[in-house]
Write an enzyme that holds these catalytic residues in place. Structure first.
Site, PDB file in Angstrom:
ATOM      1  N   SER A 147       0.723  -1.219   0.060  1.00  0.00           N
ATOM      2  CA  SER A 147       0.227   0.027   0.015  1.00  0.00           C
ATOM      3  C   SER A 147       0.757   1.396  -0.052  1.00  0.00           C
ATOM      4  O   SER A 147       2.029   1.094   0.413  1.00  0.00           O
ATOM      5  CB  SER A 147      -0.661  -0.062   1.230  1.00  0.00           C
ATOM      6  OG  SER A 147      -1.166   1.213   1.570  1.00  0.00           O
ATOM      7  N   TYR A 160      -3.316  -0.046   9.842  1.00  0.00           N
ATOM      8  CA  TYR A 160      -3.473  -0.324   8.649  1.00  0.00           C
ATOM      9  C   TYR A 160      -2.145  -0.225   8.153  1.00  0.00           C
ATOM     10  O   TYR A 160      -1.356  -0.937   7.600  1.00  0.00           O
ATOM     11  CB  TYR A 160      -4.314   0.346   7.778  1.00  0.00           C
ATOM     12  CG  TYR A 160      -4.502   0.063   6.160  1.00  0.00           C
ATOM     13  CD1 TYR A 160      -3.769   0.675   5.308  1.00  0.00           C
ATOM     14  CD2 TYR A 160      -4.979  -1.042   5.980  1.00  0.00           C
ATOM     15  CE1 TYR A 160      -3.759   0.476   4.015  1.00  0.00           C
ATOM     16  CE2 TYR A 160      -5.097  -1.421   4.485  1.00  0.00           C
ATOM     17  CZ  TYR A 160      -4.652  -0.749   3.662  1.00  0.00           C
ATOM     18  OH  TYR A 160      -4.818  -0.864   2.149  1.00  0.00           O
TER      19      TYR A 160
HETATM   20  P1  NAP Z   1     -11.804  -4.915  -0.553  1.00  0.00           P
HETATM   21  O1  NAP Z   1     -12.816  -4.397  -1.773  1.00  0.00           O
HETATM   22  O2  NAP Z   1     -12.525  -4.568   0.728  1.00  0.00           O
HETATM   23  O3  NAP Z   1     -11.818  -6.479  -0.683  1.00  0.00           O
HETATM   24  C1  NAP Z   1     -11.010  -7.296   0.132  1.00  0.00           C
HETATM   25  C2  NAP Z   1     -11.390  -8.623   0.276  1.00  0.00           C
HETATM   26  O4  NAP Z   1     -10.447  -9.501   1.141  1.00  0.00           O
HETATM   27  C3  NAP Z   1     -12.730  -8.999   0.069  1.00  0.00           C
HETATM   28  O5  NAP Z   1     -13.289  -9.896  -0.702  1.00  0.00           O
HETATM   29  C4  NAP Z   1     -12.933  -9.564   1.534  1.00  0.00           C
HETATM   30  O6  NAP Z   1     -13.925 -10.269   1.818  1.00  0.00           O
HETATM   31  C5  NAP Z   1     -11.670 -10.345   1.811  1.00  0.00           C
HETATM   32  N1  NAP Z   1     -11.221 -10.496   3.445  1.00  0.00           N
HETATM   33  C6  NAP Z   1     -11.165  -9.592   4.272  1.00  0.00           C
HETATM   34  N2  NAP Z   1     -10.978 -10.225   5.386  1.00  0.00           N
HETATM   35  C7  NAP Z   1     -10.668 -11.569   4.978  1.00  0.00           C
HETATM   36  C8  NAP Z   1     -10.367 -12.738   5.832  1.00  0.00           C
HETATM   37  N3  NAP Z   1     -10.129 -12.719   7.057  1.00  0.00           N
HETATM   38  N4  NAP Z   1     -10.367 -13.847   5.110  1.00  0.00           N
HETATM   39  C9  NAP Z   1     -10.576 -13.871   3.767  1.00  0.00           C
HETATM   40  N5  NAP Z   1     -10.786 -12.945   2.952  1.00  0.00           N
HETATM   41  C10 NAP Z   1     -11.085 -11.877   3.519  1.00  0.00           C
HETATM   42  O7  NAP Z   1     -10.394  -4.460  -0.761  1.00  0.00           O
HETATM   43  P2  NAP Z   1      -9.873  -3.979  -2.197  1.00  0.00           P
HETATM   44  O8  NAP Z   1      -9.747  -2.443  -2.343  1.00  0.00           O
HETATM   45  O9  NAP Z   1     -10.040  -4.684  -3.136  1.00  0.00           O
HETATM   46  O10 NAP Z   1      -8.093  -4.208  -1.546  1.00  0.00           O
HETATM   47  C11 NAP Z   1      -7.427  -5.841  -1.705  1.00  0.00           C
HETATM   48  C12 NAP Z   1      -6.265  -5.570  -1.054  1.00  0.00           C
HETATM   49  O11 NAP Z   1      -5.548  -4.553  -1.487  1.00  0.00           O
HETATM   50  C13 NAP Z   1      -6.160  -5.326   0.408  1.00  0.00           C
HETATM   51  O12 NAP Z   1      -5.098  -5.893   0.747  1.00  0.00           O
HETATM   52  C14 NAP Z   1      -6.197  -3.674   0.491  1.00  0.00           C
HETATM   53  O13 NAP Z   1      -5.342  -3.485   1.791  1.00  0.00           O
HETATM   54  C15 NAP Z   1      -5.121  -3.326  -0.657  1.00  0.00           C
HETATM   55  N6  NAP Z   1      -5.253  -2.018  -1.104  1.00  0.00           N
HETATM   56  C16 NAP Z   1      -6.201  -1.347  -1.608  1.00  0.00           C
HETATM   57  C17 NAP Z   1      -5.867  -0.119  -2.083  1.00  0.00           C
HETATM   58  C18 NAP Z   1      -7.225   0.737  -2.795  1.00  0.00           C
HETATM   59  O14 NAP Z   1      -6.860   1.691  -2.852  1.00  0.00           O
HETATM   60  N7  NAP Z   1      -8.210   0.135  -2.825  1.00  0.00           N
HETATM   61  C19 NAP Z   1      -4.668   0.563  -2.194  1.00  0.00           C
HETATM   62  C20 NAP Z   1      -3.732  -0.249  -1.698  1.00  0.00           C
HETATM   63  C21 NAP Z   1      -3.796  -1.617  -1.146  1.00  0.00           C
HETATM   64  P3  NAP Z   1     -15.457  -9.857   2.753  1.00  0.00           P
HETATM   65  O15 NAP Z   1     -15.984  -9.111   1.856  1.00  0.00           O
HETATM   66  O16 NAP Z   1     -15.877 -11.156   3.106  1.00  0.00           O
HETATM   67  O17 NAP Z   1     -14.771  -8.973   4.082  1.00  0.00           O
HETATM   68  C1  GCO Z   2      -7.114   5.206   3.306  1.00  0.00           C
HETATM   69  C2  GCO Z   2      -7.137   4.262   1.843  1.00  0.00           C
HETATM   70  C3  GCO Z   2      -5.647   3.586   1.655  1.00  0.00           C
HETATM   71  C4  GCO Z   2      -5.638   2.925   0.345  1.00  0.00           C
HETATM   72  C5  GCO Z   2      -4.523   2.219   0.096  1.00  0.00           C
HETATM   73  C6  GCO Z   2      -3.464   3.237  -0.400  1.00  0.00           C
HETATM   74  O1  GCO Z   2      -7.811   5.002   4.036  1.00  0.00           O
HETATM   75  O2  GCO Z   2      -5.870   5.934   3.039  1.00  0.00           O
HETATM   76  O3  GCO Z   2      -8.100   3.237   2.149  1.00  0.00           O
HETATM   77  O4  GCO Z   2      -5.240   3.099   2.615  1.00  0.00           O
HETATM   78  O5  GCO Z   2      -6.474   1.832   0.824  1.00  0.00           O
HETATM   79  O6  GCO Z   2      -3.868   1.512   0.973  1.00  0.00           O
HETATM   80  O7  GCO Z   2      -2.340   2.701  -1.095  1.00  0.00           O
END
Ligand code: NAP
Ligand code: GCO
Length: 267
Positions: A147, A160
């Site tokens: 992230s 986080y």
């Molecule tokens: P999301 O839409 O919240 O999806 C997260 C997924 O993880 C969901 O399918 C969730 O299932 C599953 N999950 C959560 N806890 C779990 C557990 N204990 N066991 C199994 N599955 C679990 O998140 P996203 O935005 O796609 O993010 C995916 C990854 O990218 C995460 O690691 C997040 O930190 C990272 N990330 C996101 C962003 C962003 O801007 N979106 C940026 C940087 C990094 P449920 O729906 O059942 O909870």
């Molecule tokens: C926040 C966001 C971020 C993104 C991502 C950025 O609240 O700042 O959720 O944490 O999810 O991790 O890289």
């Protein structure tokens, strides 16, 4: 091998955790297009079913399992089941993750621990379960979804940021400890991506204006836009393929330039 063939995932088994939707789903669909067999898990059966239907809609016969990635016994059983029913895992993407946006002084230790459990302890647990099979096979790819918060802090995301900073170092340590077995472990650091996880940061305000944080991110991103999950697909295929066999312990930031930019001067 022609250079484009080195990006192929033909014959590979890829496990993407938490991939019923969001970033994990986008990465898994790209892997399928590159030739991999897709395996994913989610916490709830109805989400796994939803995910299976979504993959089917894209012509992908994915294998879906219910598993909480924080439960080591369940994870070990999952990996054993995948190895019996699908095959040894060649590619692991530790994608499952949660965030709790709470000011640190208002955050309970239990809430802090829950985020660390999913975002840091679980990648350790799943990697530990998958690596023995990779060693036996003589190769493996582990990709941890890090992230911006692996590098930067901001208000309300102490747990986080601590987890994602730790995940960057876990990535480097797996690379260090298992590189000799031809296992490469790298991270992808997405910028701000439009998914359910960031939906609260993009909510249109009652007066119809964009969320202040939405405007902030646009000003902080040279690309002047939020990322789309599709922006992560190419980098994810690269890190899962033979094209990156000498890339190890690296976090590839796919952020539109956020980490390089001081931010646009307010007009
Ligand atoms: P999301 O839409 O919240 O999806 C997260 C997924 O993880 C969901 O399918 C969730 O299932 C599953 N999950 C959560 N806890 C779990 C557990 N204990 N066991 C199994 N599955 C679990 O998140 P996203 O935005 O796609 O993010 C995916 C990854 O990218 C995460 O690691 C997040 O930190 C990272 N990330 C996101 C962003 C962003 O801007 N979106 C940026 C940087 C990094 P449920 O729906 O059942 O909870
Ligand atoms: C926040 C966001 C971020 C993104 C991502 C950025 O609240 O700042 O959720 O944490 O999810 O991790 O890289």
């Amino acid at each position: 091998m022609g250079i484009l063939n080195s990006f192929s995932l033909e014959g590979k088994v890829a496990l993407v955790t938490g991939a019923s939707y969001g970033i994990g789903f986008a990465i898994a669909t790209a892997y399928a297009e590159a030739g991999a067999t897709i395996v994913f898990n989610d916490i709830k059966q109805e989400l796994v079913d939803k995910g299976l239907a979504a993959y089917k809609e894209k012509g992908i016969d994915a294998h879906g399992y219910v598993c909480d990635v924080t439960d080591e016994t369940a994870v070990n059983e999952l990996v054993k089941k995948i190895e019996e029913e699908v095959g040894t895992i060649d590619i692991l993407v530790n994608n499952a993750g949660i965030i709790k946006r709470i000011p640190m002084l208002e955050m309970s230790a239990d809430a802090f621990r829950q985020v660390i459990d999913v975002d840091l302890n679980a990648p350790f647990i799943v990697s530990k379960a998958v690596i023995p099979g990779m060693i036996k096979k003589g190769h493996g790819k582990i990709i941890n979804i890090c992230s911006m918060m692996s590098e930067l802090g901001r208000e309300t995301v102490s747990a986080y940021a601590a987890a994602k900073g730790g995940l960057k170092m876990l990535t480097r340590n797996i690379a260090s400890e298992y590189g000799e077995y031809n296992i490469q472990c790298n991270g992808i650091g997405p910028g701000y991506i439009a998914t359910p996880q960031t939906a609260p940061l993009r909510e249109i305000q009652p007066d119809g204006s964009r969320h202040p944080f939405d405007q902030f991110i646009i000003a902080k991103t040279p690309a002047a836009r939020w990322g789309d999950t599709s922006d992560l697909q190419g980098p994810a295929v690269f890190l899962a393929s033979d094209a990156s066999n000498f890339v190890n312990g690296h976090v590839l930031y796919v952020d539109g330039g956020i980490l390089a930019y001081i931010g646009k001067q307010p007009q």
